[in-house]
Design a protein around this motif. Structure first.
Motif, PDB file in Angstrom:
ATOM      1  N   LEU A 108       0.821  -1.206   0.000  1.00 23.41           N
ATOM      2  CA  LEU A 108       0.000   0.000   0.000  1.00 23.41           C
ATOM      3  C   LEU A 108       0.862   1.265   0.000  1.00 23.41           C
ATOM      4  O   LEU A 108       0.433   2.303  -0.511  1.00 23.41           O
ATOM      5  N   VAL A 109       2.075   1.176   0.536  1.00 24.21           N
ATOM      6  CA  VAL A 109       3.007   2.312   0.450  1.00 24.21           C
ATOM      7  C   VAL A 109       3.307   2.607  -1.021  1.00 24.21           C
ATOM      8  O   VAL A 109       3.362   3.773  -1.430  1.00 24.21           O
ATOM      9  N   VAL A 121       1.077  11.463   4.088  1.00 24.38           N
ATOM     10  CA  VAL A 121       0.922  11.119   5.509  1.00 24.38           C
ATOM     11  C   VAL A 121       0.471   9.667   5.659  1.00 24.38           C
ATOM     12  O   VAL A 121       0.995   8.926   6.497  1.00 24.38           O
ATOM     13  N   VAL A 122      -0.486   9.238   4.835  1.00 22.36           N
ATOM     14  CA  VAL A 122      -0.959   7.854   4.895  1.00 22.36           C
ATOM     15  C   VAL A 122       0.178   6.893   4.561  1.00 22.36           C
ATOM     16  O   VAL A 122       0.354   5.857   5.209  1.00 22.36           O
ATOM     17  N   GLY A 123       0.980   7.248   3.566  1.00 21.16           N
ATOM     18  CA  GLY A 123       2.121   6.407   3.202  1.00 21.16           C
ATOM     19  C   GLY A 123       3.139   6.296   4.321  1.00 21.16           C
ATOM     20  O   GLY A 123       3.690   5.218   4.567  1.00 21.16           O
ATOM     21  N   LEU A 124       3.387   7.398   5.022  1.00 21.30           N
ATOM     22  CA  LEU A 124       4.318   7.358   6.149  1.00 21.30           C
ATOM     23  C   LEU A 124       3.776   6.501   7.289  1.00 21.30           C
ATOM     24  O   LEU A 124       4.527   5.744   7.921  1.00 21.30           O
ATOM     25  N   LEU A 125       2.476   6.591   7.543  1.00 16.83           N
ATOM     26  CA  LEU A 125       1.867   5.738   8.575  1.00 16.83           C
ATOM     27  C   LEU A 125       1.947   4.265   8.183  1.00 16.83           C
ATOM     28  O   LEU A 125       2.221   3.399   9.021  1.00 16.83           O
ATOM     29  N   LEU A 126       1.730   3.966   6.910  1.00 14.91           N
ATOM     30  CA  LEU A 126       1.848   2.587   6.430  1.00 14.91           C
ATOM     31  C   LEU A 126       3.279   2.078   6.553  1.00 14.91           C
ATOM     32  O   LEU A 126       3.503   0.916   6.918  1.00 14.91           O
ATOM     33  N   ALA A 127       4.240   2.939   6.247  1.00 18.87           N
ATOM     34  CA  ALA A 127       5.645   2.541   6.377  1.00 18.87           C
ATOM     35  C   ALA A 127       5.972   2.237   7.834  1.00 18.87           C
ATOM     36  O   ALA A 127       6.704   1.282   8.128  1.00 18.87           O
TER      37      ALA A 127
END
Length: 124
Positions: A78-79, A103-109
């Protein structure tokens, strides 16, 4: 740490399930008029399937304790989708549309790293 990860996983999972379902509920024309770059309908539907499956894979392996290694893999996948969303958002010329996927990508990471190394889910 485990509680924070679970909260993030459930919220992100629900976000991606919702986003994936909307790609099948909305018409392709309606979705592409909101984007700076028009993407083909098949690609949007493929992304929708990936979002639904990724959202489920963030939640279900931990709940059922089956294949818990899928959770960090789903988060990493998903990242990649979020990187594409950031790039498309930046192609519009403004930074604003790219901030939410960033921001969503950083949370997923964070979820991917934490579930892989710091607080892996137990299971079979």
């Amino acid at each position: 740490m485990n509680i924070v990860l679970w909260i993030l996983q459930v919220l992100l999972g629900l976000l991606f399930i919702f986003a994936g379902v909307t790609k099948f509920v909305m018409s392709v024309e309606e979705m592409t008029k909101q984007m700076p770059v028009a993407l083909p309908g098949l690609l949007l539907h493929f992304i929708g399937v990936c979002e639904i499956l990724g959202g489920l894979a963030l939640i279900l392996p931990g709940i059922f304790r089956v294949k818990p290694g899928l959770t960090p893999l789903a988060a990493a996948g998903l990242v990649i989708i979020m990187i594409g969303a950031v790039v498309i958002g930046l192609m519009g010329g403004a930074i604003g549309p790219a901030l939410f996927p960033l921001v969503v990508g950083l949370l997923l990471a964070f979820v991917a790293f934490a579930r892989w190394r710091s607080a892996p889910l137990g299971g079979k």
